[in-house]
Design a protein around this motif. Sequence first.
Motif, PDB file in Angstrom:
ATOM      1  N   GLY A 101       0.177  -7.576   8.594  1.00 39.06           N
ATOM      2  CA  GLY A 101      -0.843  -8.599   8.720  1.00 39.06           C
ATOM      3  C   GLY A 101      -1.964  -8.486   7.713  1.00 39.06           C
ATOM      4  N   GLU A 102      -3.118  -8.994   8.103  1.00 40.12           N
ATOM      5  CA  GLU A 102      -4.268  -9.030   7.197  1.00 40.12           C
ATOM      6  C   GLU A 102      -4.712  -7.632   6.793  1.00 40.12           C
ATOM      7  N   ALA A 103      -4.643  -6.685   7.735  1.00 37.08           N
ATOM      8  CA  ALA A 103      -5.023  -5.305   7.416  1.00 37.08           C
ATOM      9  C   ALA A 103      -4.106  -4.727   6.341  1.00 37.08           C
ATOM     10  N   GLY A 104      -2.820  -5.092   6.402  1.00 40.85           N
ATOM     11  CA  GLY A 104      -1.874  -4.621   5.398  1.00 40.85           C
ATOM     12  C   GLY A 104      -2.146  -5.207   4.034  1.00 40.85           C
ATOM     13  N   GLU A 105      -2.530  -6.482   3.993  1.00 45.07           N
ATOM     14  CA  GLU A 105      -2.867  -7.113   2.721  1.00 45.07           C
ATOM     15  C   GLU A 105      -4.071  -6.435   2.077  1.00 45.07           C
ATOM     16  N   GLU A 106      -5.067  -6.119   2.895  1.00 41.68           N
ATOM     17  CA  GLU A 106      -6.254  -5.437   2.381  1.00 41.68           C
ATOM     18  C   GLU A 106      -5.898  -4.027   1.906  1.00 41.68           C
ATOM     19  N   ALA A 107      -5.029  -3.346   2.667  1.00 39.92           N
ATOM     20  CA  ALA A 107      -4.630  -1.999   2.279  1.00 39.92           C
ATOM     21  C   ALA A 107      -3.825  -2.009   0.980  1.00 39.92           C
ATOM     22  N   ALA A 108      -2.937  -3.004   0.824  1.00 39.62           N
ATOM     23  CA  ALA A 108      -2.150  -3.112  -0.393  1.00 39.62           C
ATOM     24  C   ALA A 108      -3.047  -3.382  -1.596  1.00 39.62           C
ATOM     25  N   GLU A 109      -4.050  -4.222  -1.409  1.00 37.09           N
ATOM     26  CA  GLU A 109      -4.982  -4.517  -2.505  1.00 37.09           C
ATOM     27  C   GLU A 109      -5.759  -3.257  -2.893  1.00 37.09           C
ATOM     28  N   GLU A 110      -6.184  -2.492  -1.892  1.00 31.19           N
ATOM     29  CA  GLU A 110      -6.909  -1.255  -2.185  1.00 31.19           C
ATOM     30  C   GLU A 110      -5.997  -0.272  -2.930  1.00 31.19           C
ATOM     31  N   LEU A 111      -4.753  -0.155  -2.494  1.00 28.72           N
ATOM     32  CA  LEU A 111      -3.822   0.770  -3.134  1.00 28.72           C
ATOM     33  C   LEU A 111      -3.519   0.337  -4.563  1.00 28.72           C
ATOM     34  N   GLN A 112      -3.340  -0.968  -4.783  1.00 28.36           N
ATOM     35  CA  GLN A 112      -3.103  -1.465  -6.136  1.00 28.36           C
ATOM     36  C   GLN A 112      -4.266  -1.082  -7.057  1.00 28.36           C
ATOM     37  N   GLY A 113      -5.482  -1.302  -6.598  1.00 31.50           N
ATOM     38  CA  GLY A 113      -6.644  -0.961  -7.404  1.00 31.50           C
ATOM     39  C   GLY A 113      -6.742   0.528  -7.664  1.00 31.50           C
ATOM     40  N   PHE A 114      -6.380   1.321  -6.669  1.00 31.15           N
ATOM     41  CA  PHE A 114      -6.413   2.782  -6.788  1.00 31.15           C
ATOM     42  C   PHE A 114      -5.410   3.250  -7.839  1.00 31.15           C
ATOM     43  N   LEU A 115      -4.182   2.744  -7.780  1.00 37.12           N
ATOM     44  CA  LEU A 115      -3.157   3.134  -8.746  1.00 37.12           C
ATOM     45  C   LEU A 115      -3.504   2.635 -10.149  1.00 37.12           C
ATOM     46  N   HIS A 116      -4.098   1.445 -10.218  1.00 35.76           N
ATOM     47  CA  HIS A 116      -4.532   0.905 -11.509  1.00 35.76           C
ATOM     48  C   HIS A 116      -5.599   1.808 -12.126  1.00 35.76           C
ATOM     49  N   PHE A 117      -6.568   2.204 -11.318  1.00 32.06           N
ATOM     50  CA  PHE A 117      -7.655   3.053 -11.803  1.00 32.06           C
ATOM     51  C   PHE A 117      -7.117   4.375 -12.353  1.00 32.06           C
ATOM     52  N   LEU A 118      -6.101   4.926 -11.702  1.00 34.52           N
ATOM     53  CA  LEU A 118      -5.532   6.199 -12.114  1.00 34.52           C
ATOM     54  C   LEU A 118      -4.430   6.044 -13.160  1.00 34.52           C
ATOM     55  N   ARG A 119      -4.119   4.792 -13.519  1.00 33.89           N
ATOM     56  CA  ARG A 119      -3.090   4.482 -14.528  1.00 33.89           C
ATOM     57  C   ARG A 119      -1.717   5.016 -14.118  1.00 33.89           C
ATOM     58  N   VAL A 120      -1.429   4.935 -12.832  1.00 36.99           N
ATOM     59  CA  VAL A 120      -0.096   5.298 -12.338  1.00 36.99           C
ATOM     60  C   VAL A 120       0.867   4.180 -12.700  1.00 36.99           C
ATOM     61  N   ASP A 121       1.959   4.519 -13.382  1.00 43.72           N
ATOM     62  CA  ASP A 121       2.893   3.485 -13.831  1.00 43.72           C
ATOM     63  C   ASP A 121       4.305   3.670 -13.297  1.00 43.72           C
ATOM     64  N   ARG A 122       4.506   4.643 -12.386  1.00 39.49           N
ATOM     65  CA  ARG A 122       5.824   4.870 -11.787  1.00 39.49           C
ATOM     66  C   ARG A 122       5.615   5.200 -10.321  1.00 39.49           C
ATOM     67  N   LEU A 123       6.357   4.501  -9.463  1.00 38.63           N
ATOM     68  CA  LEU A 123       6.201   4.674  -8.024  1.00 38.63           C
ATOM     69  C   LEU A 123       7.569   4.904  -7.391  1.00 38.63           C
ATOM     70  N   LEU A 124       7.702   5.998  -6.636  1.00 39.55           N
ATOM     71  CA  LEU A 124       8.899   6.298  -5.853  1.00 39.55           C
ATOM     72  C   LEU A 124       8.580   6.042  -4.389  1.00 39.55           C
ATOM     73  N   SER A 125       9.483   5.374  -3.688  1.00 42.22           N
ATOM     74  CA  SER A 125       9.189   5.012  -2.301  1.00 42.22           C
ATOM     75  C   SER A 125      10.479   4.768  -1.532  1.00 42.22           C
ATOM     76  N   GLU A 126      10.336   4.633  -0.213  1.00 40.17           N
ATOM     77  CA  GLU A 126      11.493   4.328   0.633  1.00 40.17           C
ATOM     78  C   GLU A 126      12.002   2.917   0.380  1.00 40.17           C
ATOM     79  N   GLN A 127      11.100   2.016   0.067  1.00 41.26           N
ATOM     80  CA  GLN A 127      11.454   0.641  -0.238  1.00 41.26           C
ATOM     81  C   GLN A 127      10.395   0.083  -1.182  1.00 41.26           C
ATOM     82  N   GLN A 128      10.725  -1.021  -1.869  1.00 40.01           N
ATOM     83  CA  GLN A 128       9.737  -1.589  -2.776  1.00 40.01           C
ATOM     84  C   GLN A 128       8.512  -1.984  -1.972  1.00 40.01           C
ATOM     85  N   ALA A 129       7.367  -1.362  -2.323  1.00 41.36           N
ATOM     86  CA  ALA A 129       6.225  -1.450  -1.431  1.00 41.36           C
ATOM     87  C   ALA A 129       5.118  -2.380  -1.908  1.00 41.36           C
TER      88      ALA A 129
END
Length: 260
Positions: A70-98
């Motif tokens: 839901g909405e909480a997940g959208e906000e969390a995804a936006e925060e995570l995107q910004g966090f990974l962008h800030f750290l210049r992470v360009d490769r992500l391993l996960s259980e599913q495309q997240a």
Amino acid sequence: MIQAVTTSEHRAEFARRIAGKPYFEATMGTHCALFSAHPGSGWSFYLLPGNGALALRGGTATLCGKLPAGEAGEEAAEELQGFLHFLRVDRLLSEQQALDGWQQAEPLLLWELPKGKELPLPPAPHAELVFTDHPSMMPVSRLVFPDSEAEQEQFYLLACTSIAHGVGCCRALLDHGTPVCTVGCYEQSDGEAYMAAGVTAPEWRGRGLAGWLIVGLANALATERTVRFASVPALQGFYHHLGFVQADTIQQTTRKWESV
């Protein structure tokens, strides 16, 4: 809110979130246990909204669990995107495309030898090679990462720390004292031993060295734990021929961030 793992309570919650997850429990759990209290190690660990756990090293992130719905997940995804962008992470391993905006890369295949099982051991290597289960790790690091001193140093730190804490082990075949083939186990959980860094020097490939080392170590580890390891799809035939069973896949996604 993304929470850095800094306390014993955080570490316990991190372990709870990855518990029972093949690949993630052994790898993320070992890294967190060994390095979360040592910021200079290059590793960092986080608890995410929902039940997610995140491990970072360099430009690679490993994500286990899910963000809330839901909405909480959208906000969390936006925060995570910004966090990974800030750290210049360009490769992500996960259980599913997240995350949206990340490009699907070639998945990693997760192979398995169940606890208590044993595979037929391939023919032994030529007698000129010497087997050791206590090799010097710096030459092994150079064999595993011949083109990157940074990767050599990071692998050396992980391997030596893991071995010193009774978690890891390494096997190698030596030619006049120089490792020409190696495989190890540097991450374990209570139920899983994760094998990694199976490498043969180019001039020694095609002689059955890797198969002999890999099966021998897998059989030894499987007496106490289920053995798993990941590979690129191109090696599917090789590991299937050795007798391993493909148990799952690990999703791999990449992203090129716009320059700031």
